[in-house]
Design a protein around this motif. Sequence first.
Motif, short mmCIF file in Angstrom:
data_model
loop_
_atom_site.label_atom_id
_atom_site.label_comp_id
_atom_site.label_asym_id
_atom_site.label_seq_id
_atom_site.Cartn_x
_atom_site.Cartn_y
_atom_site.Cartn_z
N UNK A 1 0.83 -1.22 0.00
CA UNK A 1 0.00 0.00 0.00
C UNK A 1 0.86 1.26 0.00
N UNK A 2 1.81 1.31 -0.93
CA UNK A 2 2.68 2.47 -1.07
C UNK A 2 2.64 2.96 -2.52
N UNK A 3 1.51 3.52 -2.92
CA UNK A 3 1.39 4.03 -4.28
C UNK A 3 2.35 5.18 -4.55
N UNK B 1 8.52 -4.53 -11.70
CA UNK B 1 7.54 -5.57 -11.39
C UNK B 1 7.41 -5.77 -9.87
N UNK B 2 8.53 -5.77 -9.16
CA UNK B 2 8.48 -5.96 -7.71
C UNK B 2 7.80 -4.79 -7.02
N UNK B 3 8.06 -3.58 -7.49
CA UNK B 3 7.43 -2.40 -6.89
C UNK B 3 5.91 -2.47 -7.04
N UNK B 4 5.43 -2.87 -8.22
CA UNK B 4 3.98 -2.99 -8.42
C UNK B 4 3.42 -4.17 -7.63
N UNK B 5 4.18 -5.25 -7.52
CA UNK B 5 3.70 -6.44 -6.81
C UNK B 5 3.57 -6.18 -5.31
N UNK B 6 4.54 -5.50 -4.72
CA UNK B 6 4.55 -5.27 -3.27
C UNK B 6 3.82 -3.99 -2.90
N UNK B 7 4.15 -2.88 -3.55
CA UNK B 7 3.69 -1.57 -3.11
C UNK B 7 2.42 -1.09 -3.80
N UNK C 1 -1.36 -0.68 -5.59
CA UNK C 1 -2.75 -0.97 -5.24
C UNK C 1 -3.61 -0.80 -6.50
N UNK C 2 -4.91 -0.97 -6.32
CA UNK C 2 -5.85 -0.81 -7.43
C UNK C 2 -6.25 0.64 -7.67
N UNK C 3 -5.66 1.55 -6.91
CA UNK C 3 -6.04 2.97 -7.03
C UNK C 3 -5.18 3.73 -8.03
#
Length: 498
Positions: free
Chosen positions: A178-180, A212-218, A220-222
């Motif tokens: 949850x770190x957009x 890819x890791x940043x999107x996978x971990x951090x 969200x759908x927002x």
Amino acid sequence: MASHGREKKDKPQRRKKKNKDGLLSTQDNTDDDGGVLHDMDLPDDWTVAASSVASSRFGLDDDDLLLDDIDENNVEEVNRSLEAAAARAAKLTEALSIATTITSEKRATKREGGYRVLFKAITQYATGNEGMEILESRWDIVLEACLNTLQGKGNSTPAEQYAACRVLEASSVVLGEDRDDIVEKLNGPLKKIINATGRVAQVRSAALRCLAMVHFICGTNCLEVGEDATAVLTLCEKVSAESYRGETVSPILRATALDCWSLLSTTFPDAFIAAGDSDDDFNLGQGLQLLPLLAECLDSTDQSLRRSAGECVSMIHECRLNLGMAEEEAANRTERAYRRGSWDGSEWEVLMDEVKQRIAELSVESGHHMSKKDKKEQRATFRDFMSTIVDDESPEEIVNWRGGKVTLNSWQEIIKLNFVRHCLQGGFQIQLMTNETLQAIFGAVFDGSGMPLNQLEKRMYMSKTSEAAKAADKAMTKQRRTRTNVKNHFLTADGEDI
């Protein structure tokens, strides 16, 4: 003054070269230490821990960062975990201070060594909530240093850029979900590197893994459309093709793109990956559209590209099976067996039959064009793929750590495990024990309070003479005997030797 038969030699002058304007220049490809800066490709097996750069030049000896070097022998059993946590926090704070000097350092070898120290400190010492808070307090400085290096400021070398990507990738795991804001800051710079066809393939691969890791971990759908995980999934599909932006794509980058595609696919429903048929283009799964490309990759001469393609096909097949009808909806057992996510009657049936045949061939491939180690690794890997694609069997992998273990029974879980393990390197075990985000991803439950084992417990559970070691030795001996008997089965008629 007598010369004693020797004359002082003049220092060799730098060879003058012409720049792009046709003017003479004395610039060469050496750094301030006199070391040659290789601006071409890095070795295929280059890693963030591959170089022997002396990170002690920063005043922080790399050997002091080893987790085993923390002296806990004189600490009471009850306070060992607290003492170890405090030591890790102190080492992490000391290592993160290097980020302030990297941008001002003129020598490339020192900058590279600084990134290696940062990577090791973040993966092995940024543990628990305390480690996350320490990294969060210095995150802006670390981010600025990495982005300056990725943008090529200060004549950064490919090795530095690769190491900077790995530092950002590991930091995203520690900072958590949850770190957009992190995703928005890294989206643009990383995509520029991936799209830059003139960059070294290893640097582009590291940037794609980091994205890819940043999107996978951090992520969200927002996130906005075009900046979310779906856009990165589409980017991976384009990069995994044989050519991208008018240039031939390196097999290393293609394999990385398929690995990143597999990781991000685990965040989507099975229907998004494997649903639909050729008559329904609107709802056609992303994985089904990728199948022709994966079939071509399986015929490649590059081993890593074949492995990545086989893993993708296994996950797509697994998603297809999960879309089948429930057992209570089927009339009988035969209908459940043949209609549970089957490829029969679909446009992809012929293609999947060819893929199954190719994977079966790779699982027994032999020849002198591969080393013995590579052949053994490929056979074992593709036997696992064949078990899923041909026999519809689920894979199984057990991860053990001090205090517990977790069993993974799907390709989606195994893909996550391999990607995170590659990211964290030697810090995977301690991060799995202390990182709440990773524990939630893998469903890991840590039993115990983090207390180290004493000498008696180590002899009981970890020694070669322990009961567990003896049982494992007996099991392996029985397994070897059975395998040998199977090979020699043709010598006996009754088969009683098995």
